[in-house]
Design an enzyme around this catalytic site. Structure first.
Site, PDB file in Angstrom:
ATOM      1  N   ASN A  77       5.043  -0.561   4.541  1.00 29.55           N
ATOM      2  CA  ASN A  77       5.391  -0.252   3.143  1.00 29.55           C
ATOM      3  C   ASN A  77       5.343   1.171   2.621  1.00 29.55           C
ATOM      4  O   ASN A  77       6.588   1.489   1.924  1.00 29.55           O
ATOM      5  CB  ASN A  77       4.418  -1.168   2.094  1.00 29.55           C
ATOM      6  CG  ASN A  77       3.022  -0.624   2.136  1.00 29.55           C
ATOM      7  OD1 ASN A  77       2.422  -0.326   3.315  1.00 29.55           O
ATOM      8  ND2 ASN A  77       2.125  -0.713   0.942  1.00 29.55           N
TER       9      ASN A  77
ATOM     10  N   GLU B 110      -8.267  -1.048   5.348  1.00 25.61           N
ATOM     11  CA  GLU B 110      -7.274  -0.999   3.994  1.00 25.61           C
ATOM     12  C   GLU B 110      -6.359  -2.227   3.865  1.00 25.61           C
ATOM     13  O   GLU B 110      -5.305  -2.133   4.555  1.00 25.61           O
ATOM     14  CB  GLU B 110      -6.682   0.319   3.808  1.00 25.61           C
ATOM     15  CG  GLU B 110      -7.157   1.771   3.894  1.00 25.61           C
ATOM     16  CD  GLU B 110      -8.112   1.963   2.531  1.00 25.61           C
ATOM     17  OE1 GLU B 110      -8.359   1.054   1.675  1.00 25.61           O
ATOM     18  OE2 GLU B 110      -8.664   2.955   2.509  1.00 25.61           O
TER      19      GLU B 110
ATOM     20  N   CYS C 146       0.302  -2.154  -2.092  1.00 27.64           N
ATOM     21  CA  CYS C 146      -1.102  -2.768  -1.991  1.00 27.64           C
ATOM     22  C   CYS C 146      -1.846  -2.508  -3.444  1.00 27.64           C
ATOM     23  O   CYS C 146      -2.634  -3.445  -3.701  1.00 27.64           O
ATOM     24  CB  CYS C 146      -1.981  -2.338  -0.877  1.00 27.64           C
ATOM     25  SG  CYS C 146      -1.984  -0.556  -1.085  1.00 27.64           S
TER      26      CYS C 146
ATOM     27  N   GLU D 279     -10.519   6.150   2.316  1.00 24.52           N
ATOM     28  CA  GLU D 279      -9.788   7.215   2.862  1.00 24.52           C
ATOM     29  C   GLU D 279      -9.642   8.350   1.785  1.00 24.52           C
ATOM     30  O   GLU D 279      -9.997   8.014   0.592  1.00 24.52           O
ATOM     31  CB  GLU D 279      -8.345   6.546   3.239  1.00 24.52           C
ATOM     32  CG  GLU D 279      -8.362   5.693   4.163  1.00 24.52           C
ATOM     33  CD  GLU D 279      -7.104   5.382   4.678  1.00 24.52           C
ATOM     34  OE1 GLU D 279      -6.257   4.593   3.951  1.00 24.52           O
ATOM     35  OE2 GLU D 279      -6.547   5.833   5.705  1.00 24.52           O
TER      36      GLU D 279
HETATM   37  P1  NAD Z   1       0.446  -6.484   8.849  1.00 27.40           P
HETATM   38  O1  NAD Z   1      -1.016  -6.992   8.685  1.00 27.40           O
HETATM   39  O2  NAD Z   1       1.265  -7.484   9.305  1.00 27.40           O
HETATM   40  O3  NAD Z   1       0.623  -5.394   9.805  1.00 27.40           O
HETATM   41  C1  NAD Z   1      -0.010  -4.133   9.801  1.00 27.40           C
HETATM   42  C2  NAD Z   1      -0.143  -3.372  10.939  1.00 27.40           C
HETATM   43  O4  NAD Z   1      -0.708  -4.165  12.023  1.00 27.40           O
HETATM   44  C3  NAD Z   1       1.175  -3.112  11.751  1.00 27.40           C
HETATM   45  O5  NAD Z   1       1.539  -2.218  12.441  1.00 27.40           O
HETATM   46  C4  NAD Z   1       1.508  -4.535  12.787  1.00 27.40           C
HETATM   47  O6  NAD Z   1       2.119  -4.305  13.799  1.00 27.40           O
HETATM   48  C5  NAD Z   1      -0.279  -4.234  13.178  1.00 27.40           C
HETATM   49  N1  NAD Z   1      -0.626  -5.676  13.816  1.00 27.40           N
HETATM   50  C6  NAD Z   1      -0.216  -6.778  13.669  1.00 27.40           C
HETATM   51  N2  NAD Z   1      -0.957  -7.693  14.539  1.00 27.40           N
HETATM   52  C7  NAD Z   1      -2.104  -6.915  15.118  1.00 27.40           C
HETATM   53  C8  NAD Z   1      -3.181  -7.121  16.025  1.00 27.40           C
HETATM   54  N3  NAD Z   1      -3.244  -8.297  16.572  1.00 27.40           N
HETATM   55  N4  NAD Z   1      -3.862  -6.158  16.416  1.00 27.40           N
HETATM   56  C9  NAD Z   1      -3.570  -4.821  15.744  1.00 27.40           C
HETATM   57  N5  NAD Z   1      -2.767  -4.431  14.948  1.00 27.40           N
HETATM   58  C10 NAD Z   1      -1.924  -5.582  14.771  1.00 27.40           C
HETATM   59  O7  NAD Z   1       0.688  -5.986   7.321  1.00 27.40           O
HETATM   60  P2  NAD Z   1       2.183  -5.552   6.927  1.00 27.40           P
HETATM   61  O8  NAD Z   1       2.917  -6.663   6.766  1.00 27.40           O
HETATM   62  O9  NAD Z   1       2.686  -4.622   7.847  1.00 27.40           O
HETATM   63  O10 NAD Z   1       1.848  -4.660   5.455  1.00 27.40           O
HETATM   64  C11 NAD Z   1       1.594  -5.482   4.343  1.00 27.40           C
HETATM   65  C12 NAD Z   1       0.062  -5.525   4.052  1.00 27.40           C
HETATM   66  O11 NAD Z   1      -0.417  -4.383   4.151  1.00 27.40           O
HETATM   67  C13 NAD Z   1      -0.027  -6.197   2.728  1.00 27.40           C
HETATM   68  O12 NAD Z   1      -1.161  -7.126   2.711  1.00 27.40           O
HETATM   69  C14 NAD Z   1      -0.576  -4.916   1.960  1.00 27.40           C
HETATM   70  O13 NAD Z   1      -1.544  -5.392   0.784  1.00 27.40           O
HETATM   71  C15 NAD Z   1      -1.577  -4.380   3.041  1.00 27.40           C
HETATM   72  N6  NAD Z   1      -1.552  -2.711   2.704  1.00 27.40           N
HETATM   73  C16 NAD Z   1      -2.819  -2.268   2.477  1.00 27.40           C
HETATM   74  C17 NAD Z   1      -3.007  -0.880   1.932  1.00 27.40           C
HETATM   75  C18 NAD Z   1      -4.362  -0.508   1.408  1.00 27.40           C
HETATM   76  O14 NAD Z   1      -4.382   0.948   1.337  1.00 27.40           O
HETATM   77  N7  NAD Z   1      -5.280  -1.282   1.078  1.00 27.40           N
HETATM   78  C19 NAD Z   1      -1.859  -0.277   2.014  1.00 27.40           C
HETATM   79  C20 NAD Z   1      -0.819  -0.619   2.144  1.00 27.40           C
HETATM   80  C21 NAD Z   1      -0.485  -1.921   2.735  1.00 27.40           C
END
Ligand code: NAD
Length: 453
Positions: free
Chosen positions: A131, A229, A263, A433
């Protein structure tokens, strides 16, 4: 080698193919990072600081290029993408001040002197969502590098381009080779290897709560520290005594910015019952006036959703049971555009009220009094962000303390600043962070006793 096909979400054309890093190459990169880190940590703090300032300058010289990559890869409006690239530069500059200020303590003890050192951890693995591909990456890599670590970074599959370019800019600016390596690929391969590899000493994971849980469980096997996060379902609480116009006119931006793929999106607006109808009326022109369109067009405020799969996921929340109050507008397509949508769900347990949609859909709900507002705001597994609006300063402080969330703004929708800590509670995450202490979070405190006997 397997490839990921990147699609421009604003016109659905193929942008390019990016190779996915296989597991043996991840291992090789981590081994190289181990060696690079030793040299980096041995540099004088002032030299590390200067290197980070040169990296910041290289990013500054590439703002336009980075912004255009984000526009075509992620669909972010150009103005927003320029801000994001500038933010990366600012975060690097901010943490370039850290190396020369990372000092230990001298503690008076019997029979000698006790001193502490802040030692770098070694190699840090950073896993980034799609995102905000470059800003979230920078929140991890800038303080981690400042503290004397090497970084391996995995961008999200759909949006790797700005992180890859940042990796090149680091090298072009003179950062040592292999100190900051960007490894695009699958989460289940590259991300998982960061978690399981013993030489990666900390994981910074930003993404969904579901994957965050897996990362934490995997890291537990090696007692490896994690910063998580995760997801959010934040509330924007509007009391009847607030500046209702200001709250209503700004509320859409707190949830529809970045097409709701945020998020910290305040995706539940809780309004005191006596002003509920008035608030909805006041917000309507602002929602309908939001400019959803081509990310390159002047004045566009909201671009498309990032990917067809995500468009389908967001659309699935607008079924026959969704009670729509009103919607903004969006281009027909091609492109994954989605009109900002305001719902007035009947039930507080409606899935649109409880689930993280991560798109431009907001639920507006009435509450009865302060206690009810707090209960409703807290009735979620998440706790990342929030806003509250009132002219009563005592109530503002009471509610701020009672609302279970990591980040909160009063009479404002501001949520992230690099100079203040950011992170969630409950299932929105673990650790913080940004802010003045972030570089120290990438060190261990070593305690050394020196006998004077
Ligand atoms: P996601 O969890 O699908 O993926 C995040 C990252 O993790 C990607 O790079 C993905 O390739 C990797 N990943 C996937 N499976 C993995 C595994 N088994 N081991 C290690 N890494 C793995 O999330 P997304 O769809 O890319 O992003 C959206 C989500 O992120 C939403 O829930 C959003 O709220 C959250 N988000 C949180 C924050 C925050 O600061 N709290 C900021 C931005 C996004």
């Amino acid at each position: 080698m397997s490839m990921t096909t990147l699609i421009n979400p604003a016109n659905e054309t193929v942008l390019r193919e990016v190779p996915q890093t296989p597991k043996d190459e991840v291992d090789a990169a981590i081994s190289r990072a181990v060696l690079a880190q030793r040299g980096w940590a041995a540099l004088a703090p002032a030299d590390r600081a200067a290197a980070l300032r040169r990296f910041a300058a290289a990013v500054d010289g590439a703002i336009e290029e980075l912004a255009m990559l984000e526009v075509t890869n992620s669909g972010h409006p150009l103005g927003q993408a320029r801000w994001e690239a500038g933010h990366v530069r600012d975060v690097l500059q901010y943490y370039s001040a850290a190396p020369e200020r990372m000092i230990g303590q001298q503690i008076p003890v019997a029979g000698g002197v006790d001193i502490t050192f802040l030692e770098p951890l070694g190699v840090v693995g950073i896993i980034v969502p799609w995102n905000y591909p470059m800003t979230i990456a920078a929140w991890g890599f800038a303080p981690a590098l400042a503290a004397g670590n090497a970084v391996v970074l995995k961008p999200a599959e759909w949006t790797p381009l700005t992180a890859m370019r940042l990796g090149e800019l680091a090298l072009e600016s003179g950062l040592p080779e292999n100190l900051f390596q960007v490894l695009p690929g699958k989460g289940s391969v590259v991300g998982d290897r960061f978690v399981t590899h013993e030489s990666v000493r900390k994981i910074v994971f930003t993404g969904s709560t579901e994957v965050g849980r897996q990362v934490m469980a995997g890291a537990a096997a090696q007692v490896k520290p994690v910063t998580l996060e995760l997801g959010g379902k934040s509330a924007n609480i509007v009391f009847a005594d607030s500046d209702l116009e200001k709250a209503a006119v700004t509320a859409p931006y707190a949830v529809f910015d970045n097409a709701g793929q945020d998020c910290t999106a305040r995706s539940r607006i809780l309004v005191e019952r006596s002003v509920f109808d008035r608030f909805l009326e006041l917000m309507e022109p602002s929602v309908k006036g939001m400019k959803v369109g081509q990310p390159t067009a002047e004045g566009t405020e909201v671009g498309p959703l990032v990917h067809k799969n995500h468009f389908d996921s967001v659309s699935s929340f607008l079924d026959d049971e969704a009670r729509v109050a009103y919607r903004g507008s969006a281009p027909e397509g091609p492109g994954y555009f989605f009109a900002p949508t305001v719902l007035i769900p009947e039930s507080r347990t409606d899935r649109r009220v409880t689930d993280e949609i991560f798109g431009p859909i907001v639920s507006v709900l009435p509450f009865d009094d302060e206690a009810d507002a707090i209960a409703l705001a807290n009735s979620t597994e998440y706790g990342l962000s929030g806003s509250l609006w009132t002219r009563d300063v005592s109530r503002a402080i009471r509610v701020a303390r009672a609302y279970e969330t990591g980040t909160l703004s009063v009479n404002s929708h501001s949520s992230v600043r690099y100079s203040t800590p950011f992170g969630g509670v409950k299932q929105s995450g673990l650790g913080r962070e940004l802010g003045p202490d972030a570089a120290e979070a990438f060190t261990e405190t070593k305690n050394v006793f020196i006998s004077t006997d």
